[in-house]
Structures are given as structure tokens and as C-alpha cells.
Design a protein around this motif. Structure first.
Motif, PDB file in Angstrom:
ATOM      1  N   TYR A 126       0.837  -1.200   0.000  1.00  0.00           N
ATOM      2  CA  TYR A 126       0.000   0.000   0.000  1.00  0.00           C
ATOM      3  C   TYR A 126       0.873   1.251   0.000  1.00  0.00           C
ATOM      4  O   TYR A 126       1.820   1.362   0.774  1.00  0.00           O
ATOM      5  CB  TYR A 126      -0.909  -0.023   1.221  1.00  0.00           C
ATOM      6  N   ALA A 127       0.567   2.170  -0.908  1.00  0.00           N
ATOM      7  CA  ALA A 127       1.237   3.468  -1.064  1.00  0.00           C
ATOM      8  C   ALA A 127       2.539   3.370  -1.837  1.00  0.00           C
ATOM      9  O   ALA A 127       3.166   4.401  -2.110  1.00  0.00           O
ATOM     10  CB  ALA A 127       1.487   4.159   0.276  1.00  0.00           C
ATOM     11  N   ASP A 128       2.970   2.153  -2.244  1.00  0.00           N
ATOM     12  CA  ASP A 128       4.152   2.057  -3.089  1.00  0.00           C
ATOM     13  C   ASP A 128       3.837   2.572  -4.497  1.00  0.00           C
ATOM     14  O   ASP A 128       2.683   2.498  -4.945  1.00  0.00           O
ATOM     15  CB  ASP A 128       4.612   0.605  -3.201  1.00  0.00           C
ATOM     16  N   PRO A 129       4.847   3.055  -5.215  1.00  0.00           N
ATOM     17  CA  PRO A 129       4.613   3.393  -6.621  1.00  0.00           C
ATOM     18  C   PRO A 129       4.329   2.126  -7.428  1.00  0.00           C
ATOM     19  O   PRO A 129       4.715   1.011  -7.037  1.00  0.00           O
ATOM     20  CB  PRO A 129       5.931   4.052  -7.054  1.00  0.00           C
ATOM     21  N   LEU A 130       3.641   2.299  -8.534  1.00  0.00           N
ATOM     22  CA  LEU A 130       3.335   1.148  -9.379  1.00  0.00           C
ATOM     23  C   LEU A 130       4.628   0.534  -9.909  1.00  0.00           C
ATOM     24  O   LEU A 130       5.595   1.248 -10.208  1.00  0.00           O
ATOM     25  CB  LEU A 130       2.439   1.563 -10.541  1.00  0.00           C
ATOM     26  N   ASN A 223      -0.058   8.234   2.835  1.00  0.00           N
ATOM     27  CA  ASN A 223      -1.161   8.783   2.034  1.00  0.00           C
ATOM     28  C   ASN A 223      -2.077   9.702   2.835  1.00  0.00           C
ATOM     29  O   ASN A 223      -3.267   9.813   2.536  1.00  0.00           O
ATOM     30  CB  ASN A 223      -2.005   7.662   1.415  1.00  0.00           C
ATOM     31  N   GLY A 224      -1.513  10.361   3.856  1.00  0.00           N
ATOM     32  CA  GLY A 224      -2.318  11.280   4.657  1.00  0.00           C
ATOM     33  C   GLY A 224      -3.297  10.594   5.582  1.00  0.00           C
ATOM     34  O   GLY A 224      -4.193  11.243   6.142  1.00  0.00           O
ATOM     35  N   ASN A 226      -4.818   8.622   8.930  1.00  0.00           N
ATOM     36  CA  ASN A 226      -4.688   8.707  10.381  1.00  0.00           C
ATOM     37  C   ASN A 226      -5.627   7.669  10.980  1.00  0.00           C
ATOM     38  O   ASN A 226      -6.193   6.841  10.255  1.00  0.00           O
ATOM     39  CB  ASN A 226      -4.978  10.120  10.902  1.00  0.00           C
ATOM     40  N   SER A 227      -5.793   7.705  12.289  1.00  0.00           N
ATOM     41  CA  SER A 227      -6.564   6.655  12.950  1.00  0.00           C
ATOM     42  C   SER A 227      -8.032   6.642  12.540  1.00  0.00           C
ATOM     43  O   SER A 227      -8.720   5.641  12.751  1.00  0.00           O
ATOM     44  CB  SER A 227      -6.451   6.787  14.473  1.00  0.00           C
ATOM     45  N   THR A 228      -8.508   7.722  11.926  1.00  0.00           N
ATOM     46  CA  THR A 228      -9.904   7.713  11.483  1.00  0.00           C
ATOM     47  C   THR A 228     -10.120   6.754  10.322  1.00  0.00           C
ATOM     48  O   THR A 228     -11.264   6.440   9.988  1.00  0.00           O
ATOM     49  CB  THR A 228     -10.355   9.125  11.078  1.00  0.00           C
ATOM     50  N   SER A 229      -9.024   6.296   9.708  1.00  0.00           N
ATOM     51  CA  SER A 229      -9.177   5.364   8.590  1.00  0.00           C
ATOM     52  C   SER A 229      -9.373   3.926   9.057  1.00  0.00           C
ATOM     53  O   SER A 229      -9.620   3.042   8.241  1.00  0.00           O
ATOM     54  CB  SER A 229      -7.943   5.428   7.679  1.00  0.00           C
ATOM     55  N   PHE A 230      -9.272   3.679  10.372  1.00  0.00           N
ATOM     56  CA  PHE A 230      -9.473   2.318  10.876  1.00  0.00           C
ATOM     57  C   PHE A 230     -10.940   1.916  10.755  1.00  0.00           C
ATOM     58  O   PHE A 230     -11.842   2.731  10.975  1.00  0.00           O
ATOM     59  CB  PHE A 230      -9.063   2.210  12.341  1.00  0.00           C
ATOM     60  N   ASP A 231     -11.162   0.655  10.468  1.00  0.00           N
ATOM     61  CA  ASP A 231     -12.518   0.119  10.534  1.00  0.00           C
ATOM     62  C   ASP A 231     -12.941  -0.094  11.979  1.00  0.00           C
ATOM     63  O   ASP A 231     -14.100   0.101  12.341  1.00  0.00           O
ATOM     64  CB  ASP A 231     -12.601  -1.199   9.763  1.00  0.00           C
ATOM     65  N   VAL A 232     -11.999  -0.535  12.802  1.00  0.00           N
ATOM     66  CA  VAL A 232     -12.231  -0.692  14.241  1.00  0.00           C
ATOM     67  C   VAL A 232     -11.059  -0.050  14.963  1.00  0.00           C
ATOM     68  O   VAL A 232      -9.900  -0.315  14.636  1.00  0.00           O
ATOM     69  CB  VAL A 232     -12.357  -2.174  14.642  1.00  0.00           C
ATOM     70  N   GLN A 233     -11.345   0.823  15.921  1.00  0.00           N
ATOM     71  CA  GLN A 233     -10.316   1.562  16.638  1.00  0.00           C
ATOM     72  C   GLN A 233      -9.591   0.668  17.652  1.00  0.00           C
ATOM     73  O   GLN A 233     -10.141  -0.315  18.144  1.00  0.00           O
ATOM     74  CB  GLN A 233     -10.933   2.758  17.375  1.00  0.00           C
ATOM     75  N   PRO A 234      -8.331   0.998  17.985  1.00  0.00           N
ATOM     76  CA  PRO A 234      -7.607   0.208  18.979  1.00  0.00           C
ATOM     77  C   PRO A 234      -8.144   0.445  20.380  1.00  0.00           C
ATOM     78  O   PRO A 234      -8.753   1.480  20.672  1.00  0.00           O
ATOM     79  CB  PRO A 234      -6.165   0.737  18.848  1.00  0.00           C
TER      80      PRO A 234
END
Length: 445
Positions: A126-130, A223-224, A226-234
Motif C-alpha cells: 500500500y502506497a508504493d509506486p506502481l 497517504n495522509g 490517520n486513525s480515522t481510517s481504521f474500521d475498528v479503533q484500537p
């Protein structure tokens, strides 16, 4: 009969796959039989044209008008060199006996070979160049390889470096090669999760208090995110409870669910420290030599038992654990102490005990507010000692009252002005300075 007439008769009869030679005087005609060659594909093995003649004594000759498609040797063996069309002609020369046969020509069609171009599967994070797309090939013949392309294949995918973890098609297009009919398969680009380190922050608290909010730090977001991108928080937890003994306890993190990240957890430390405790110990009223033993009362906020000590056991002695036995006049510090334990720090509180000579009672407070109640500092028993000297000082050490003997109690005034509320220090000498009494008196309004 024709020979006898000496005529030259040329008969040419053209039938598909069949030709009859010209007839010349005193010669025998030759006829070539040559069937239409089958359609071939680039890469097919050599094959023989199987042409024949009515006269087998003169060798047939073969030719191809396009050596880039096929060549043919003198035995009629055809070698395919490329895709396309060429004309193959079979002929037979004359000799003294036979006239030349009419040549027979057919078109040889060579189709392109099928070449399958397949993008190789690729894996990135994830986030690597193609990646650079590469290809595998199925169908090269005659020792060919990718160098035969006049245009190389181009790979493409709908994924970008910002695409989520998952599987994405890799397509190919644009390849060109003269001898190949190019078909395309599809490859797969796999975008894998990347590692995200989640560290529990260290925390501390005193014994007996609830755990503070447990927090985290993150290392590895891209890719900018943060923790809001989690499906389930820690979530964080620790084995320490409110009444766990002082020490260190692990803070563990768990529970994250994320499409693009694989969590790696780093534990933190919760440090439970000893708790402070407070001693409740009221001020001690003045006492006099000869007073009965009295009990002390103090309480620790921890609920643990309190012990008492005297700064001068020769003047006031602690007996039976919590009683004071008065021995001499003077000033003594009585300290209430709770020694602490595994959970609590040591705590203490000190109070001043003023012990007056027999018959003298020195109050430690008065209220000169002219309400007719306790308006003066009345020292019981001092009025009979004309040798007594009374000195009172403010907290800066300045004298605010002095009297030889104590005919009139102090009113709390100095130079005609009422003194402010507060604590003042007194020194009283009695019996011709044979003994000195000192302590604190508080003005309260």
C-alpha cells in the motif's frame, strides 16, 4: 500423322493443377501435376509440394516469388520463413526428346502464429509506486523472442499508489510483430497491507486512583491517513486496578481492524506510585502543669493508624500511645505520624502544645471585635505576678505590645490602631525571669 505433315501444333490445355506441355516437332509433351498447397501457419514444419510430371526423367524445378514468406528447394521441400502470401511455381525444362512443360503456379498462404502476451503478476505494498510491468509470452516459434516486436507491449492497471489493498487487473496492449497474431491475457496486481506500529503511551497514577485515559502513538501512516481510517479503533488495557499495589504494569493494545494496515503493537507501562496521605490533627489548647493526662486524636486519610511523638519528653511525655502526660511548663511540638506502607507515603502533622506554669492559663486566640465576648487576651493567673514581662511580636519580629506585670489585658491594638488578624508570637517571663513562656496567639475577627 501430325509428324508426317510437319506442322507445329501447340495445344495448351489449362486445367486446375494440370498443365500439358507444348508439342514441338519430333518431341514428346510433358505435363506437370501440382495441387494447391494447404494454408500454413508461421512456425509449421517444412512440407513437400508433392508435384509430379508425366515424365519423371527430367527433374522438376521450383521457385518462390517471396522468400520472406517461404523458400522451396529443388526437391519441392518448402520452408516457411514468415507470414504472408507467396507464389510457388513448378516448371520442367525441355530436352531433345521432351518439350518444356507449362509451369504451374499456386499461392501459398501462411497465417500468423498466435502469440499470447500475459502481464506477469506483481505485488506491491500500500502506497508504493506502481511497478514496472513485465510480460510472459506463449507461442514464439523458430527461436523467436521479444526482439521480434516492432512495437513492445504496454501494461496498464486501474490501480494507483493511493489505491486500497486488494487485487487489480493488469492488462496488456499495443504489441506488434509481423509474424504473430497477438492475443492478450490478464495479470494481477496485488496490493498488500503495510505495517503500522501502534505504541501504548506510558502513564502513571497514584495508588487508589482510577487509571488515566490510555493513549496511543502511531508510526507508519501513509497517504495522509490517520486513525480515522481504521474500521475498528484500537483499545488499551492494563492489569492494574484502583487498588493494585504500587509498581509497574503493562499497557497492552489490541483490536485494530484496517483495510490497508497490519498493526504491530508495542506495550507501554503504567506506573502506580505510592499515594500521599493527609493527617487531620486539630490544634492543641494550652495546658498547665498539674493538668490531668489527656488524649490526642488524629486521623490519616488512608485509614492507617497514627502514632504520636513529643519533641521534649521531659516536658510532655506520650504515654499509652495517644496520651500526653504533662511534666514541666514550656512549649512542646506534638507530631502525629503515619509511617506509610507499600501503598502510601509517610505523612505527619505537628501541633504546638503550650504548657503554662501552675495557675497560669494563656489562651491561644481572642477576638477583639468589641462584641463584649473574648475581646481581650486574658491570661489567667498572671495578674498576681508583678515581675512578669509580656512581649508580643508580629510575624516580622517587630514588637507590637509590651507590659511589665499584666494589669490590663492586651486589646489587640498597637499605637492606637487595631492590628490585623493573624498569628502573633509571645514571650512571657515570670517569677523574676525565672521562667519564660512562649507560644503563639491568634487574633480573629
Amino acid at each position: 500423322m501430325l509428324r508426317q505433315l510437319g506442322f507445329f501444333l501447340f495445344l495448351i490445355i489449362a486445367v486446375k493443377g494440370y498443365a500439358q506441355s507444348s508439342v514441338v516437332p519430333n518431341s514428346v509433351p510433358q505435363t506437370i501435376t501440382f495441387a494447391q498447397p494447404p494454408v500454413k501457419t508461421y512456425g509449421d514444419v517444412n512440407f513437400n509440394l508433392a508435384a509430379s510430371s508425366s515424365n519423371a526423367s527430367i527433374q522438376l524445378t521450383y521457385s518462390s516469388d517471396n522468400a520472406s514468406v517461404a523458400t522451396v528447394d529443388n526437391t519441392g521441400n518448402v520452408h516457411i520463413t514468415g507470414a504472408g502470401n507467396c507464389t510457388i511455381t513448378v516448371s520442367q525444362p525441355e530436352n531433345a526428346t521432351y518439350s518444356a512443360a507449362n509451369p504451374v503456379s499456386h499461392t501459398l498462404t501462411v497465417n500468423q502464429a498466435v502469440l499470447i502476451v500475459r502481464p506477469e503478476n506483481k505485488r506491491i505494498f500500500y502506497a508504493d509506486p506502481l511497478p514496472l510491468f513485465t510480460f510472459t509470452y506463449t507461442g514464439f516459434v523458430n527461436g523467436d523472442d521479444a526482439s521480434v516486436f516492432t512495437k513492445s507491449p504496454i501494461g496498464a492497471t486501474p490501480a494507483t499508489s493511493a489505491s486500497n489493498v486488494g487485487f487489480y487487473p493488469i492488462t496488456a496492449s499495443g504489441a506488434e510483430a509481423k509474424n504473430y497474431d497477438i492475443k492478450y491475457n490478464t495479470g494481477v496486481l496485488t496490493i498488500n497491507k503495510i505495517t503500522l506500529v501502534i505504541t501504548a503511551k506510558d502513564a502513571d497514577r497514584p495508588y487508589g486512583q482510577p487509571n488515566p485515559p490510555l493513549q496511543f502513538s502511531y508510526s507508519g501512516f501513509v497517504n495522509g491517513d490517520n486513525s480515522t481510517s481504521f474500521d475498528v479503533q484500537p483499545t488499551a488495557s492494563t492489569t492494574a486496578g484502583v487498588f493494585s499495589d504500587p509498581g509497574t504494569y503493562p499497557i497492552t493494545v489490541s483490536g485494530v481492524e484496517s483495510l490497508n494496515y497490519t498493526p504491530v503493537y508495542v506495550a507501554g507501562t503504567l506506573t502506580v506510585t505510592k499515594a500521599d496521605q493527609q493527617i487531620t490533627f486539630a490544634a492543641l489548647p494550652p495546658r498547665a502543669v498539674g493538668d490531668a493526662d489527656f488524649s490526642l486524636t488524629a486521623m490519616a486519610s488512608s485509614g492507617l493508624p497514627v502514632t504520636f511523638t513529643s519533641s521534649d519528653p521531659n516536658t510532655a511525655e506520650i504515654i499509652n500511645g495517644n496520651q500526653v502526660k504533662i511534666l514541666l511548663a514550656g512549649t512542646v511540638n506534638i507530631t502525629a505520624t503515619q509511617a506509610g506502607n507499600v501503598d502510601y507515603n509517610t505523612a505527619s502533622a505537628t501541633r504546638v502544645l503550650v504548657i503554662n506554669p501552675p495557675g497560669i492559663t494563656i489562651p491561644n486566640t481572642f477576638t477583639p471585635n468589641n462584641d463584649g465576648i473574648n475581646d481581650t487576651w486574658n491570661i489567667m493567673g498572671l495578674e498576681a505576678d508583678a515581675t512578669a514581662v509580656v512581649n508580643i511580636y508580629n510575624r516580622f519580629g517587630a514588637s507590637v505590645f509590651q507590659s511589665r506585670g499584666y494589669p490590663s489585658p492586651w486589646t489587640g491594638y498597637h499605637k492606637g490602631k487595631r492590628l490585623p488578624a493573624g498569628v502573633y508570637f509571645y514571650v512571657i517571663s515570670i517569677n523574676n525571669n525565672a521562667k519564660r513562656l512562649s507560644g503563639n496567639v491568634t487574633i480573629v475577627y
